[in-house]
Enzyme design. Structure first.
Site, PDB file in Angstrom:
ATOM      1  N   ASP A  23      12.184  -6.733   2.011  1.00 28.69           N
ATOM      2  CA  ASP A  23      11.273  -5.655   1.620  1.00 28.69           C
ATOM      3  C   ASP A  23      11.587  -4.495   2.571  1.00 28.69           C
ATOM      4  O   ASP A  23      11.240  -4.541   3.751  1.00 28.69           O
ATOM      5  CB  ASP A  23       9.823  -6.138   1.767  1.00 28.69           C
ATOM      6  N   LYS A  86      12.643   6.138   4.005  1.00 33.13           N
ATOM      7  CA  LYS A  86      12.678   5.725   2.592  1.00 33.13           C
ATOM      8  C   LYS A  86      12.316   6.880   1.663  1.00 33.13           C
ATOM      9  O   LYS A  86      12.776   6.951   0.531  1.00 33.13           O
ATOM     10  CB  LYS A  86      11.700   4.569   2.402  1.00 33.13           C
ATOM     11  N   GLU A 185       9.176  -3.720  -6.484  1.00 28.86           N
ATOM     12  CA  GLU A 185       8.182  -4.313  -5.584  1.00 28.86           C
ATOM     13  C   GLU A 185       7.034  -5.002  -6.352  1.00 28.86           C
ATOM     14  O   GLU A 185       6.668  -6.133  -6.007  1.00 28.86           O
ATOM     15  CB  GLU A 185       7.652  -3.247  -4.621  1.00 28.86           C
ATOM     16  N   ASP A 209      -0.785  -1.108  -4.772  1.00 29.37           N
ATOM     17  CA  ASP A 209      -0.057  -1.160  -3.498  1.00 29.37           C
ATOM     18  C   ASP A 209      -0.433   0.031  -2.609  1.00 29.37           C
ATOM     19  O   ASP A 209      -0.003   1.153  -2.841  1.00 29.37           O
ATOM     20  CB  ASP A 209       1.457  -1.170  -3.790  1.00 29.37           C
TER      21      ASP A 209
HETATM   22  P1  ADP Z   1       4.609   0.033   3.625  1.00 27.66           P
HETATM   23  O1  ADP Z   1       4.633  -0.724   2.351  1.00 27.66           O
HETATM   24  O2  ADP Z   1       4.281   1.485   3.449  1.00 27.66           O
HETATM   25  O3  ADP Z   1       5.839  -0.163   4.449  1.00 27.66           O
HETATM   26  P2  ADP Z   1       2.579  -1.842   4.725  1.00 27.66           P
HETATM   27  O4  ADP Z   1       2.296  -2.531   3.468  1.00 27.66           O
HETATM   28  O5  ADP Z   1       3.205  -2.633   5.808  1.00 27.66           O
HETATM   29  O6  ADP Z   1       3.389  -0.495   4.523  1.00 27.66           O
HETATM   30  O7  ADP Z   1       1.191  -1.230   5.248  1.00 27.66           O
HETATM   31  C1  ADP Z   1       1.053  -0.613   6.487  1.00 27.66           C
HETATM   32  C2  ADP Z   1      -0.345  -0.080   6.626  1.00 27.66           C
HETATM   33  O8  ADP Z   1      -1.306  -1.144   6.564  1.00 27.66           O
HETATM   34  C3  ADP Z   1      -0.572   0.628   7.956  1.00 27.66           C
HETATM   35  O9  ADP Z   1      -1.226   1.877   7.737  1.00 27.66           O
HETATM   36  C4  ADP Z   1      -1.498  -0.336   8.695  1.00 27.66           C
HETATM   37  O10 ADP Z   1      -2.362   0.345   9.608  1.00 27.66           O
HETATM   38  C5  ADP Z   1      -2.302  -0.928   7.548  1.00 27.66           C
HETATM   39  N1  ADP Z   1      -2.974  -2.190   7.891  1.00 27.66           N
HETATM   40  C6  ADP Z   1      -2.408  -3.325   8.366  1.00 27.66           C
HETATM   41  N2  ADP Z   1      -3.361  -4.252   8.594  1.00 27.66           N
HETATM   42  C7  ADP Z   1      -4.560  -3.692   8.264  1.00 27.66           C
HETATM   43  C8  ADP Z   1      -5.935  -4.131   8.286  1.00 27.66           C
HETATM   44  N3  ADP Z   1      -6.281  -5.349   8.714  1.00 27.66           N
HETATM   45  N4  ADP Z   1      -6.885  -3.283   7.869  1.00 27.66           N
HETATM   46  C9  ADP Z   1      -6.562  -2.053   7.443  1.00 27.66           C
HETATM   47  N5  ADP Z   1      -5.307  -1.567   7.405  1.00 27.66           N
HETATM   48  C10 ADP Z   1      -4.310  -2.382   7.812  1.00 27.66           C
HETATM   49 MG    MG Z   2       5.294  -1.872   0.879  1.00 32.27          MG
END
Ligand code: ADP
Ligand code: MG
Length: 616
Positions: A23, A86, A185, A209
């Site tokens: 991913d 990205k 995704e 998402d």
């Molecule tokens: P991407 O798909 O954009 O790479 P992710 O799916 O990894 O990102 O999401 C990252 C986001 O999720 C960040 O903003 C992070 O702060 C938030 N996040 C992670 N855990 C939590 C949580 N327990 N509560 C709220 N937000 C969260």
């Molecule tokens: Mg993602």
């Protein structure tokens, strides 16, 4: 049953085929694999973290640092720390210039070029930066498994276009990976929940998402194990980062911190941002947050009020996506949560209420995409039976057009079997034969691609240039056999040949061709623009000559002389290599000829109305 393979060169036994799932996220990236039907997300050395921040830092010693260690430099060294790369994949500067203000690093500002990122005096392409993240993930899993890997499945958002998908594949190649498939995704997330594995079932799924910096929602229809994206919607600038900012702003107001001090004190800014993210995560399972030193607090009610406007925006997007899919909310069978930000309880409950059904949230929302990619990889490796493998063409297929340009008919990564066609015409009056030369590759000029064969379409009835309608049709079957058919539609003449496209080309050669196309993209773009200008110039000279011949009686000798002189200028420019000079000469000729053409038309219409026949 375990499979045993033998390396034909060395005669050694090689281990069972393992294809890994990646991913490659805007905020975080992950790598996963499946073994004996179980998926594993690879963690860091501490065994705690599966997420690799998609951040690349170039330190002053010239080293490249990726992931958690790079993230620490985001605020203290913003101009040397690249995040959200990205967003730039497969984009030209013109595509992203409006978003430039949001980036803390420099990007190259030439309109007709692919985006590049500047650090010190070196330019980096988003493809090569993404490759750094992929290399890091490759190392992580190789260390974990104690063996080399190369085959992968990489996920991309459903809304990614061809060039973004292509760029993702190219990044994989550059990282030394063999990207067997790019999958969406939301498709991966569905697979992680086992949706789509039962071929008998037809289901409609909404995948919501909410990541760090982007939000997207996709509506999928899954039938016979095939995933169809019915619609997508979202906001590429909406996500967890916005929640962090809202909390930070709230604290700044509460504690009377001046905005200026935030700008001046990068350390303070960084600390507050990290505290805000910590508070946000803490409030997913607690009612109250208090920073260690007690100076910053946040209760759940206030937090939810800060999140509410953002959540409402996402619901508007969901509504639009459902509408675009021609569905009613009640027709959605399953709702799947993806992205770290969907851990926020208010978002979960808000969605359950909106869709009026329980939602899938048992799996870690920031890991489901990688898990699904690993499942897809396992299917590709042949470890899951009963799945049809849809394959793709590794390189684009096309024909040579005027001036040696490559005209792609079947783009690379098209699912096979596939068929596609395109119409062409002649460039010379009375042309009887047309050569159809078939090439494979990604470069703009055929001389840099691989020739697969050529044939001649004969007996085109004599017609003026541009009149014949010649259709060239490619049919690529499941075995990689290409059939090319050329037909002149007015006369019905047609010729067909069979070509084996995939054979006789090694993996290495294919890799080299792809790397070449990346390396030469800029030079190619310029060469292509020049050839196109020359082609256009040539056809303008031809039609100007024709015009003078047909309308001699209504043109002044001085006008004819000027036309010739403009044509002469254009011919001189076409002998050179300056695209702008050719375009200028064409503009001058056109500007001068347009009023004359108008006059000729008026004259011919008048003549026709008087009963005299039109000229041919
Ligand atoms: P991407 O798909 O954009 O790479 P992710 O799916 O990894 O990102 O999401 C990252 C986001 O999720 C960040 O903003 C992070 O702060 C938030 N996040 C992670 N855990 C939590 C949580 N327990 N509560 C709220 N937000 C969260
Ligand atoms: Mg993602």
């Amino acid at each position: 049953m375990a499979k045993i393979s033998i390396n034909m060169k060395s005669g050694e036994l090689v281990e069972e085929e393992l294809i890994v799932g990646i991913d490659l996220g805007t905020t975080n990236s992950l790598v996963a694999y499946a073994k004996s039907g179980k998926t594993n997300i690879v963690k860091d050395d501490s065994g705690q973290n599966s997420l690799v921040p998609s951040v690349i830092h170039f330190n002053t010693q010239g080293e490249i640092i990726v992931g958690e260690a790079a993230k620490k430099n985001l605020i203290t060294s913003p101009e040397r720390t690249i995040y959200s790369v990205k967003r730039l994949l497969g984009k030209s500067y013109a595509d992203v210039k409006n978003a430039e203000a949001n980036l803390s690093y420099d990007i190259i500002d030439q309109e007709d070029q692919l985006v590049k990122i500047k650090i010190d005096d070196v330019f980096y392409s988003p493809v090569s930066l993404s490759a750094e993240i992929l290399k890091y993930l490759k190392l992580r899993i190789e260390k974990h498994l104690g063996r080399k890997i190369s085959k992968t499945v990489i996920t991309v958002p459903a809304y990614f276009n061809d060039s973004q998908r292509q760029a993702t594949r190219d990044a994989g190649k550059l990282a030394g990976l063999d990207v067997l498939r790019i999958i969406n995704e939301p498709t991966a997330a569905s697979l992680a929940y086992g949706i789509g594995l039962d071929k008998e079932k037809t289901e409609t799924v909404a995948v919501y998402d909410l990541g760090g910096g982007t939000f997207d929602v996709s509506i999928l229809r899954i039938e016979d194990g095939v995933f169809d994206v019915l619609s997508t919607n979202g906001d590429t600038y909406l996500g967890g980062d916005d929640i962090d900012k809202a909390i930070l702003n709230y604290w700044v107001a509460e504690n009377n911190i001046s905005k200026a001090s935030l700008v001046d004190d990068k350390g303070l800014n960084q600390m507050l941002r990290l505290l805000a993210e910590e508070a946000k995560k803490h409030l997913s399972s607690n009612a109250h947050y208090k920073s260690e030193d007690g100076s910053f607090t946040l209760d759940k009610g206030t937090f939810e009020a800060l999140v509410k406007p953002l959540f409402d925006k996402t619901i508007n997007c969901v509504e639009q996506a459902v509408k675009d899919a021609d569905l009613k909310v009640s027709e959605i069978d399953e709702v799947i949560l993806v992205g770290g930000s969907t851990r926020i309880p208010m978002i979960k409950s808000g969605l359950a209420e909106y869709f009026k059904k329980p939602i899938y949230d048992e799996l870690n929302p920031d890991e489901v995409v990688a898990m699904g990619a690993a499942i897809q990889a396992d299917i590709l490796a042949g470890n899951t039976k009963g799945f049809l493998l849809i394959d793709v063409t590794p390189l684009s297929l096309g024909i040579e057009t005027m001036g040696g340009l490559m005209d792609t008919i079947i783009p690379r990564n098209s699912k096979i079997p596939v068929s596609a066609g395109r119409s062409y015409t002649t460039s010379v009056d009375g042309q009887k034969n047309l050569k159809v030369a078939v090439y494979q590759g990604e470069r703009d000029l055929v001389e840099h691609n691989r020739k697969l064969g050529e044939f001649i379409l004969k007996d085109i009835p004599p017609m003026a240039a541009g009149m014949p309608k010649i259709e060239v049709h490619f049919i690529l079957d499941a075995d990689g056999i290409l059939k090319v058919r050329a037909s002149e539609l007015r006369s019905g003449h047609s010729t067909e040949v069979k070509i084996k496209s995939q054979y006789g080309i090694s993996e290495e050669e294919m890799g080299r061709m792809l790397l070449d196309s990346i390396k030469h993209a800029e030079v190619d773009m310029k060469a292509k623009a020049l050839l196109e200008a020359k082609n256009e110039g040539r056809s303008i000279v031809l039609s100007s000559n024709k015009f003078i011949k047909q309308n001699a009686e209504i043109l002044d000798p001085s006008e004819i002389e000027s036309l010739h002189s403009h044509m002469n200028d254009l011919n001189i420019a076409m002998n050179g290599d300056n695209k702008d000079a050719i375009n200028n000469a064409m503009n001058n000729l056109n500007e001068f000829a347009n009023p004359l053409a108008q006059r000729a038309m008026d004259y011919n219409i008048k003549k026709a109305l008087e009963g005299t026949s039109l000229k041919d």
